[in-house]
Design a protein around this motif. Sequence first.
Motif, PDB file in Angstrom:
ATOM      1  N   LEU A 173       0.849  -1.180   0.000  1.00  0.00           N
ATOM      2  CA  LEU A 173       0.000   0.000   0.000  1.00  0.00           C
ATOM      3  C   LEU A 173       0.891   1.238   0.000  1.00  0.00           C
ATOM      4  O   LEU A 173       1.714   1.418   0.903  1.00  0.00           O
ATOM      5  N   ALA A 174       0.759   2.065  -1.036  1.00  0.00           N
ATOM      6  CA  ALA A 174       1.530   3.304  -1.142  1.00  0.00           C
ATOM      7  C   ALA A 174       0.684   4.447  -0.597  1.00  0.00           C
ATOM      8  O   ALA A 174      -0.395   4.734  -1.115  1.00  0.00           O
ATOM      9  N   VAL A 175       1.186   5.086   0.458  1.00  0.00           N
ATOM     10  CA  VAL A 175       0.415   6.082   1.202  1.00  0.00           C
ATOM     11  C   VAL A 175       0.864   7.486   0.819  1.00  0.00           C
ATOM     12  O   VAL A 175       2.061   7.807   0.905  1.00  0.00           O
ATOM     13  N   PRO A 187      -2.319  -3.907   8.920  1.00  0.00           N
ATOM     14  CA  PRO A 187      -2.499  -3.690   7.477  1.00  0.00           C
ATOM     15  C   PRO A 187      -3.933  -3.315   7.097  1.00  0.00           C
ATOM     16  O   PRO A 187      -4.142  -2.426   6.280  1.00  0.00           O
ATOM     17  N   MET A 188      -4.912  -3.972   7.710  1.00  0.00           N
ATOM     18  CA  MET A 188      -6.297  -3.658   7.374  1.00  0.00           C
ATOM     19  C   MET A 188      -6.675  -2.261   7.854  1.00  0.00           C
ATOM     20  O   MET A 188      -7.383  -1.514   7.152  1.00  0.00           O
ATOM     21  N   ALA A 189      -6.176  -1.866   9.023  1.00  0.00           N
ATOM     22  CA  ALA A 189      -6.465  -0.522   9.536  1.00  0.00           C
ATOM     23  C   ALA A 189      -5.810   0.540   8.659  1.00  0.00           C
ATOM     24  O   ALA A 189      -6.385   1.602   8.415  1.00  0.00           O
ATOM     25  N   SER A 218     -13.104  -5.570   0.791  1.00  0.00           N
ATOM     26  CA  SER A 218     -12.931  -6.437   1.960  1.00  0.00           C
ATOM     27  C   SER A 218     -12.591  -5.639   3.208  1.00  0.00           C
ATOM     28  O   SER A 218     -12.810  -6.102   4.329  1.00  0.00           O
ATOM     29  N   ALA A 219     -12.050  -4.420   3.002  1.00  0.00           N
ATOM     30  CA  ALA A 219     -11.752  -3.533   4.130  1.00  0.00           C
ATOM     31  C   ALA A 219     -12.957  -2.675   4.498  1.00  0.00           C
ATOM     32  O   ALA A 219     -12.887  -1.873   5.432  1.00  0.00           O
ATOM     33  N   LEU A 262       5.349   3.158   2.437  1.00  0.00           N
ATOM     34  CA  LEU A 262       4.737   1.897   2.041  1.00  0.00           C
ATOM     35  C   LEU A 262       4.268   1.139   3.277  1.00  0.00           C
ATOM     36  O   LEU A 262       4.951   1.131   4.303  1.00  0.00           O
ATOM     37  N   ARG A 263       3.125   0.504   3.181  1.00  0.00           N
ATOM     38  CA  ARG A 263       2.564  -0.288   4.261  1.00  0.00           C
ATOM     39  C   ARG A 263       2.305  -1.704   3.753  1.00  0.00           C
ATOM     40  O   ARG A 263       1.944  -1.900   2.595  1.00  0.00           O
ATOM     41  N   PRO A 264       2.465  -2.695   4.614  1.00  0.00           N
ATOM     42  CA  PRO A 264       2.154  -4.076   4.194  1.00  0.00           C
ATOM     43  C   PRO A 264       0.660  -4.262   3.979  1.00  0.00           C
ATOM     44  O   PRO A 264      -0.167  -3.568   4.584  1.00  0.00           O
TER      45      PRO A 264
END
Length: 306
Positions: A173-175, A187-189, A218-219, A262-264
């Motif tokens: 995930l690119a923030v 990761p879901m949050a 899904s989130a 970046l986030r997993p």
Amino acid sequence: MFDLHRLRLLRELKHRGTLAAVAAALSYAPSSVSQQLSQLESEVGVPLLEPVGRRVRLTEQAEILVAHTEAVLERLERAEADIATSLTDLTGTLRVASFQTAALTLVPAALGLLRDLHPHLRVHVTHMEPERALSALQARDFDLVLAEEYPGNPDPRPAELEQEDLLDDPLRLAVPGAGAGPGTETPMAALRSLADHPWVMEPEGTAARHWAMSLCRSAGFEPDVRFETTDLLFHLRLVEQDHAAAFLPDLLWNGRRATVPLRPLPRGQRTRRIFTVVRRGRSRHPAVLACRDALLRAVALRAARG
């Protein structure tokens, strides 16, 4: 005996859909294609095409003929491969289709290896997304395609095509800077925190878009997709300038430091599979074998560089 050239035209019509597309692909006039197929109908003795609106479709008997034509063409490709194997020098042209990130990171290194080992082999590379490239491979426009498969979205595997894995490419995930926190959330949050942010994604109809939309849903949210393009470098620029959030693969960085936070991703959604695809009859051709080996070595060189 049926005329093989006319059988190939019938096969082309099955894969390309219209007489005009067949004519354009083979540099014929549409009237010439229609005439050749009419002559094939006379040879076979049964109707091969039936009108559907302004188009035509293959009859059941035509589908039977195409299946046998595929088998004949596969056998001819194997014969071509056997002849090429018997030669000491690898020559001719190898036609390759690749999607963007593989074209940027793996293909140049593979081309260098092929040039050193087989200087008389001409490699023609076309940038094309897998959805189009795989259909073109079946239509014999290419000899080898680099393709991708996203988590939970397995591709259909036609019996006449063979796949060989290259690597698993991590997805993250690119923030955008405006949404970049300390990165301690799950990761879901982290994904949910961007529910109200604009997104950039690949166009509708692509496997990447289907996967990305499913992941966001899904989130628990429907993403606000304001930008659509297959150009992942453009995705990156939009994230860098705080215009959008995105999902970016590690292959995009090609060994460079990431320029955005970046986030997993959630477990089970963290990698895409990258692989090569060839027609079954072409899989043992020396040029195809050499290209696949060069791509695998390019992957190994990339991994060695870290």
